[in-house]
Each structure stands twice: as C-alpha cells, then as structure tokens.
Design a protein around this motif. Structure first.
Motif, PDB file in Angstrom:
ATOM      1  N   ASP A  92      -1.252  10.054 -15.430  1.00 47.57           N
ATOM      2  CA  ASP A  92      -0.914   9.012 -14.458  1.00 47.57           C
ATOM      3  C   ASP A  92       0.312   8.195 -14.853  1.00 47.57           C
ATOM      4  O   ASP A  92       0.792   7.378 -14.060  1.00 47.57           O
ATOM      5  N   ILE A  93       0.795   8.383 -16.067  1.00 52.64           N
ATOM      6  CA  ILE A  93       1.876   7.528 -16.561  1.00 52.64           C
ATOM      7  C   ILE A  93       3.134   7.599 -15.701  1.00 52.64           C
ATOM      8  O   ILE A  93       3.747   6.556 -15.422  1.00 52.64           O
ATOM      9  N   PRO A  94       3.587   8.769 -15.250  1.00 51.02           N
ATOM     10  CA  PRO A  94       4.782   8.786 -14.384  1.00 51.02           C
ATOM     11  C   PRO A  94       4.629   7.900 -13.150  1.00 51.02           C
ATOM     12  O   PRO A  94       5.566   7.189 -12.765  1.00 51.02           O
ATOM     13  N   ALA A  95       3.453   7.908 -12.521  1.00 50.04           N
ATOM     14  CA  ALA A  95       3.240   7.062 -11.345  1.00 50.04           C
ATOM     15  C   ALA A  95       3.217   5.589 -11.723  1.00 50.04           C
ATOM     16  O   ALA A  95       3.718   4.735 -10.974  1.00 50.04           O
ATOM     17  N   LEU A  96       2.653   5.275 -12.879  1.00 47.20           N
ATOM     18  CA  LEU A  96       2.619   3.884 -13.328  1.00 47.20           C
ATOM     19  C   LEU A  96       4.029   3.380 -13.643  1.00 47.20           C
ATOM     20  O   LEU A  96       4.380   2.244 -13.314  1.00 47.20           O
ATOM     21  N   VAL A  97       4.833   4.228 -14.259  1.00 51.80           N
ATOM     22  CA  VAL A  97       6.233   3.853 -14.541  1.00 51.80           C
ATOM     23  C   VAL A  97       6.998   3.672 -13.236  1.00 51.80           C
ATOM     24  O   VAL A  97       7.754   2.699 -13.071  1.00 51.80           O
ATOM     25  N   LYS A  98       6.800   4.600 -12.311  1.00 51.16           N
ATOM     26  CA  LYS A  98       7.480   4.514 -11.013  1.00 51.16           C
ATOM     27  C   LYS A  98       7.140   3.208 -10.301  1.00 51.16           C
ATOM     28  O   LYS A  98       7.997   2.593  -9.663  1.00 51.16           O
ATOM     29  N   GLY A  99       5.887   2.761 -10.422  1.00 50.57           N
ATOM     30  CA  GLY A  99       5.497   1.519  -9.783  1.00 50.57           C
ATOM     31  C   GLY A  99       6.001   0.280 -10.493  1.00 50.57           C
ATOM     32  O   GLY A  99       6.062  -0.800  -9.901  1.00 50.57           O
ATOM     33  N   GLU A 127       0.804  -1.225   0.000  1.00 52.37           N
ATOM     34  CA  GLU A 127       0.000   0.000   0.000  1.00 52.37           C
ATOM     35  C   GLU A 127       0.835   1.273   0.000  1.00 52.37           C
ATOM     36  O   GLU A 127       0.459   2.260  -0.630  1.00 52.37           O
ATOM     37  N   ASP A 128       1.967   1.286   0.681  1.00 51.45           N
ATOM     38  CA  ASP A 128       2.792   2.490   0.713  1.00 51.45           C
ATOM     39  C   ASP A 128       3.318   2.849  -0.672  1.00 51.45           C
ATOM     40  O   ASP A 128       3.520   4.019  -0.986  1.00 51.45           O
ATOM     41  N   MET A 129       3.549   1.833  -1.503  1.00 52.54           N
ATOM     42  CA  MET A 129       4.090   2.049  -2.840  1.00 52.54           C
ATOM     43  C   MET A 129       3.003   2.188  -3.891  1.00 52.54           C
ATOM     44  O   MET A 129       3.274   2.596  -5.024  1.00 52.54           O
ATOM     45  N   LYS A 130       1.769   1.805  -3.550  1.00 54.62           N
ATOM     46  CA  LYS A 130       0.671   1.744  -4.528  1.00 54.62           C
ATOM     47  C   LYS A 130       1.060   0.871  -5.715  1.00 54.62           C
ATOM     48  O   LYS A 130       0.851   1.227  -6.885  1.00 54.62           O
ATOM     49  N   ALA A 131       1.632  -0.272  -5.408  1.00 58.08           N
ATOM     50  CA  ALA A 131       2.019  -1.231  -6.453  1.00 58.08           C
ATOM     51  C   ALA A 131       2.052  -2.616  -5.838  1.00 58.08           C
ATOM     52  O   ALA A 131       2.236  -2.776  -4.618  1.00 58.08           O
ATOM     53  N   LYS A 132       1.869  -3.592  -6.689  1.00 59.42           N
ATOM     54  CA  LYS A 132       1.948  -4.967  -6.224  1.00 59.42           C
ATOM     55  C   LYS A 132       3.395  -5.432  -6.193  1.00 59.42           C
ATOM     56  O   LYS A 132       4.242  -4.987  -6.969  1.00 59.42           O
ATOM     57  N   ALA A 154      -3.030  -2.054 -10.946  1.00 59.69           N
ATOM     58  CA  ALA A 154      -3.937  -2.502  -9.890  1.00 59.69           C
ATOM     59  C   ALA A 154      -3.731  -1.694  -8.610  1.00 59.69           C
ATOM     60  O   ALA A 154      -4.694  -1.385  -7.901  1.00 59.69           O
ATOM     61  N   GLY A 155      -2.483  -1.356  -8.312  1.00 58.21           N
ATOM     62  CA  GLY A 155      -2.173  -0.689  -7.051  1.00 58.21           C
ATOM     63  C   GLY A 155      -2.612   0.766  -6.985  1.00 58.21           C
ATOM     64  O   GLY A 155      -2.859   1.300  -5.905  1.00 58.21           O
ATOM     65  N   ASN A 156      -2.716   1.436  -8.143  1.00 52.53           N
ATOM     66  CA  ASN A 156      -3.094   2.847  -8.167  1.00 52.53           C
ATOM     67  C   ASN A 156      -4.567   3.064  -8.492  1.00 52.53           C
ATOM     68  O   ASN A 156      -4.975   4.183  -8.806  1.00 52.53           O
ATOM     69  N   VAL A 157      -5.358   2.002  -8.450  1.00 50.20           N
ATOM     70  CA  VAL A 157      -6.772   2.116  -8.801  1.00 50.20           C
ATOM     71  C   VAL A 157      -7.446   3.236  -8.009  1.00 50.20           C
ATOM     72  O   VAL A 157      -7.172   3.427  -6.817  1.00 50.20           O
ATOM     73  N   LYS A 158      -8.318   3.977  -8.692  1.00 50.82           N
ATOM     74  CA  LYS A 158      -8.973   5.122  -8.061  1.00 50.82           C
ATOM     75  C   LYS A 158     -10.408   4.770  -7.669  1.00 50.82           C
ATOM     76  O   LYS A 158     -10.712   4.576  -6.497  1.00 50.82           O
ATOM     77  N   THR A 159     -11.269   4.675  -8.670  1.00 51.24           N
ATOM     78  CA  THR A 159     -12.682   4.442  -8.366  1.00 51.24           C
ATOM     79  C   THR A 159     -13.256   3.234  -9.092  1.00 51.24           C
ATOM     80  O   THR A 159     -14.399   2.863  -8.845  1.00 51.24           O
ATOM     81  N   HIS A 160     -12.500   2.637  -9.977  1.00 51.25           N
ATOM     82  CA  HIS A 160     -13.039   1.556 -10.808  1.00 51.25           C
ATOM     83  C   HIS A 160     -13.408   0.331  -9.971  1.00 51.25           C
ATOM     84  O   HIS A 160     -12.603  -0.170  -9.184  1.00 51.25           O
ATOM     85  N   LYS A 161     -14.625  -0.124 -10.137  1.00 49.67           N
ATOM     86  CA  LYS A 161     -15.092  -1.361  -9.500  1.00 49.67           C
ATOM     87  C   LYS A 161     -15.507  -2.330 -10.592  1.00 49.67           C
ATOM     88  O   LYS A 161     -16.492  -2.108 -11.293  1.00 49.67           O
ATOM     89  N   ALA A 162     -14.750  -3.374 -10.740  1.00 47.72           N
ATOM     90  CA  ALA A 162     -14.980  -4.321 -11.826  1.00 47.72           C
ATOM     91  C   ALA A 162     -16.303  -5.045 -11.657  1.00 47.72           C
ATOM     92  O   ALA A 162     -16.718  -5.376 -10.539  1.00 47.72           O
ATOM     93  N   LYS A 163     -16.962  -5.299 -12.772  1.00 51.16           N
ATOM     94  CA  LYS A 163     -18.218  -6.038 -12.762  1.00 51.16           C
ATOM     95  C   LYS A 163     -17.983  -7.482 -12.333  1.00 51.16           C
ATOM     96  O   LYS A 163     -16.967  -8.089 -12.665  1.00 51.16           O
TER      97      LYS A 163
END
Length: 479
Positions: free
Chosen positions: A441-448, A215-220, A349-358
């Motif tokens: 969001d790409i910089p955060a996704l790359v960082k993760g 959780e601290d990294m927002k990444a798996k 997956a770790g940076n998900v905001k509001t998406h709730k999968a069906k």
C-alpha cells in the motif's frame, strides 16, 4: 511659499541620504547562512519597501476568543441573544444529538428564546460529500449565526457550511487548499460561529482550518484561512467526561502531534515564498516564538495528564486539563502549522479498508484522525531531528526522557523511543500493519501525501518520495 520650497528640498535631500545609507548597509550586511536574508530595499515617498525577498520576514497570531469553565455552556443562549441572533444553525452528529452536551446547548437556546434549526447529519471524519450536504442545508436556511457542538468533524463541517453559504456563487474547490483546489483568498465576511468542542484533541475551536476526506483522491485535504476561525470557543470540560477511553486517547494523540509538529516546524523566516500582499500569508506560517510557548505548555500537560485522562473517564482534573491542552496546542499549530505526521496521516485515513476503531459509533470503516497521525510519529521525528536536534531533545525531556547525557546526534532516537513507549503504555495498535496496511500500500500512501504541500513543506527537513516510502515502511510496526 519660500519656506515650503526650502522644506521640500531639505526633505528630498534627507530622503536621498537615507536611500544611500541603506544601499551601503546592504552592501556590507552579514552574508552567513544563519543571518543573511534574500531581499532588497527600495526607497519611495519616504517609505522603505521590501521587494524580491525569497522567504517571509513576519508572522501573524490569530485565534478565536475562548471561554473556559465547568458548565459554561449554559451561557450560550445569552451569547446568541446578545448578538441579536434571529436564526441559528446548530450542527452536531447523530450520536452527540442524544448526549448531554447538545442537550445543554438546546436548553440554553430555548430558555433565552433563540430560534434555531438543528442539523445532525455531520459525518465523523467528514468527506467532500458530507461537507456539501451541510453546505446545502446552510444555504437554504439563511442563518445569521452558526453553532457547532462536537469534535473536530462537527466544527470543521460547520466552518465549511458557513463559508460557502456566505459565498453562494463559489464552486467547492475554490477555497480548498492548492494544489488540490484553487486556494482562493476569502474576501467576504462570514457569519459568527460559536464552537462547543466535546473532545480534547483537534483544537478546531481556535483555528481557521477545516479538514475533510476528498473521496476521489482517497486522501484528506482541507481549507485553511483565518476567516474560518470561530468567533467564540466555549470550552466546557464537563463535555469531555462523555468520551470513551479510546476516543480520549486518539484525541490526546492529536494534541501531542499538534504540539510536537508546530514546535519542530520550519521557522517562519525560512518559509517561502514571501507574500507580496499580507492577504496571501498562509494560516500555517512555520514555528515562531509565540506558537512555541503554546506548544511547549501543551506538551507539559500531555505528559502529566494524558494517561490519566485515558484510564479514568471520571478524572475531571485530567480530562479538564487535556481540554485546555487541546486549546493551547490549537493556538500553537493554528499559526505555526504542522508537518509530516499530519501530511502522511491524510492518506492513512483516506485509504482505510476495513478497520473500525474501538469506541466510535459509526457504520463505516474509520481510522480516527489522532491515530492516523500518531502512528508515524516515531519514524517522523527520528527523520527530522538532525535539522533541529535541540528542539527534539527539549520535547523528549518535557515528555519524561532523561536527556542530560544525550548527544545531539541521538535526538531523533530518544524522542522516537519516548513516543513509542507512550503509545505502548496506552495500548495503541502496533503500527500501520495493525490497521490493515502492508508494504504493497505504500505507493498509494505516498501518492496521497504528495499533494499535502500546505503542511509537508513545513517539515524542517526536505524529503523525497523515497523518504516518504521509507517513513511509511518504518511505521508498519512500532514495537
């Protein structure tokens, strides 16, 4: 004494001749890039030792025992009885605890007089926090056998609980993959673990891997060690009949990417560094001839049955076949590894905001693992294809593409288009933008993604941060 001295002198002379011959061979060895290997020989006490080698020269195959069959869950009580189990930890999640798979396990345990305690607070897409809660439960219980009933989230959580309960003095990051954790080898014996998978995707019943959201990294990230492998995987296809359509789809996408990534991963004998001790050889070792067999067979099943399994929950043949495909792909990637699709999926997956999968009964935002993996697959395999075009074309052909007149230079676009067509047919969200991401969001996704070296280093093509940015950008829309 005299004959012994002569024998000793003869042995020494023979040893010197062997060492001299090996030095001569090393001097004339093929030095072309395709065949040469960076290693040297030394001769000591009659043994040839490999030293200073830069890349690995061997691979190991490991997987759990697997039992497959409709209704085979009824045997688990007998298994535990045969093990002499005194106190069993049964792990599942809140939703599954009310469904037939858990009922079948509990009925079997009760019938055969097995004492157990149930832990049903496993989180779907587990976090370090939810892992720690399960670990605490396991430590207090003094269990001698573990049973996990559920998808990859449950099985991975149970693996972690077993590991840390068996190492009560360990800190949580001790076994977590480097560079996020310390990546220490596991030396103490774990308790037996029986996995009963209820989804057809993760293959966790076969592997020594446990994944969680840090959780601290927002990444798996995760823990990868052969010691985590379940003792037995009870694969009962009847359990997959309870999967909602979207769960079946996302689970199937995980099977698809496990097979594709392990088949196209960096070959085992190009992976570095070469371990100085076999205990340091990683669980994910690179593509190899045995994993290739499992990966290709899994792809064939996916090509034939995935759409059927998603469209008709009552299609026992399709759901059963995808359950087996999950096992096959698990054996393949559990030893070869995965690469960019999975490495990039962890921050998605770790940076998900509001998406709730069906189709998922959860009270928190979630991008299911299989979906987070497959959304980047068209871009990834277009990027990696030039390193091993034959494999990319073979995969595309297995998935239904006509490659008879395709040039190697077009392997990436052919496989990419084949995947995009499959995703469109199965009504998959139109890229990362459809699940709440934008170019900002790409910089955060790359960082993760950067810390996911355990998997990203197995990409057949080296990549930079700029390459990763481009891959995320290309995955914003698929169609």
């Amino acid at each position: 004494m005299r004959s012994g001295s002569l024998s000793q002198r003869a042995s020494m002379a023979g040893g010197e001749r062997v060492a001299r011959l090996m030095r001569q061979l090393a001097g004339v060895a093929c030095r072309c890039p395709a065949h040469s290997q960076a290693y040297s020989h030394s001769y000591k006490h009659g043994e040839v030792q490999i030293s200073e080698r830069k890349t690995d020269y061997a691979f190991e195959m490991a997987c759990s025992n697997i039992r497959f069959g409709e209704g085979v869950t009824r045997e688990i009580g007998m298994d535990l009885q045969n093990m002499g189990a005194r106190s069993v930890c049964l792990m599942t999640d809140m939703t599954l605890s009310q469904l037939p798979p858990v009922t079948a396990v509990v009925d079997s345990l009760t019938k055969h007089g097995v004492t157990y305690m149930i832990y049903e607070d496993v989180r779907v897409e587990p976090t370090d926090r939810s892992f720690k809660a399960a670990i605490e439960f396991a430590k207090k219980g003094d269990f001698d056998v573990y049973v996990a009933v559920g998808g990859g989230s449950v099985i991975d959580t149970c693996k972690a609980a077993n590991l840390y309960a068996s190492h009560p003095e360990a800190e949580f990051l001790d076994f977590v993959n480097a560079p996020i954790g310390k990546g220490k080898p596991i030396t103490a014996a774990l308790k037996p673990l029986i996995a009963v998978p209820t989804t057809a995707g993760t293959g966790s019943e076969t592997t020594g891997v446990a994944i969680f959201d840090f959780e601290d990294m927002k990444a798996k990230t995760g823990i990868a060690n052969r010691a985590l492998k379940p003792t037995l995987g009870i694969v009962d296809p009847l359990h997959t009949l309870h999967m909602p359509s979207r769960v079946a789809a996302n689970s199937g996408f995980d099977v698809l990417c496990h097979a594709l990534e392990s088949f196209t991963a960096l070959p085992y004998n190009q992976r570095s560094p070469c371990p100085l001790n076999p205990i340091h050889r990683p669980a994910y070792q690179g593509s190899n001839p045995i994993s290739d067999v499992w990966a290709k067979h899994a792809l064939r099943i996916v090509a034939k049955y995935l759409k059927r399994a998603v469209c008709d929950a009552g299609d026992v043949k399709a759901r059963s076949s995808m359950h087996l495909a999950s096992v096959f792909a698990g054996i393949g990637f559990g030893n070869a590894g995965v690469h960019l699709c999975h490495g990039m999926s962890y921050p998605i997956a770790g940076n998900v905001k509001t998406h709730k999968a069906k189709g998922y009964c959860v009270d928190h935002p979630i991008v299911p693992h299989g979906l987070s993996v497959v959304l980047t697959s068209p871009a990834v395999f277009s990027f990696t294809a030039n390193m091993c075009p034959e494999r990319h074309l073979e995969a595309a052909e297995i998935l239904g593409a006509d490659v008879s007149k395709v040039k190697k230079a077009d392997a990436g676009s052919v496989l990419s288009d084949t995947l995009r067509s499959l995703l469109y047919d199965l009504d998959v969200e139109d890229g990362l933008s459809a699940i709440g991401y934008s170019s900002k969001d790409i910089p955060a996704l790359v960082k993760g993604t950067i810390p996911q070296e355990r998997v990203t280093k197995l990409s057949p093509r080296a990549h930079t941060e700029e390459d990763l940015s481009a891959l995320f950008e290309a995955s914003m829309k698929l169609y």
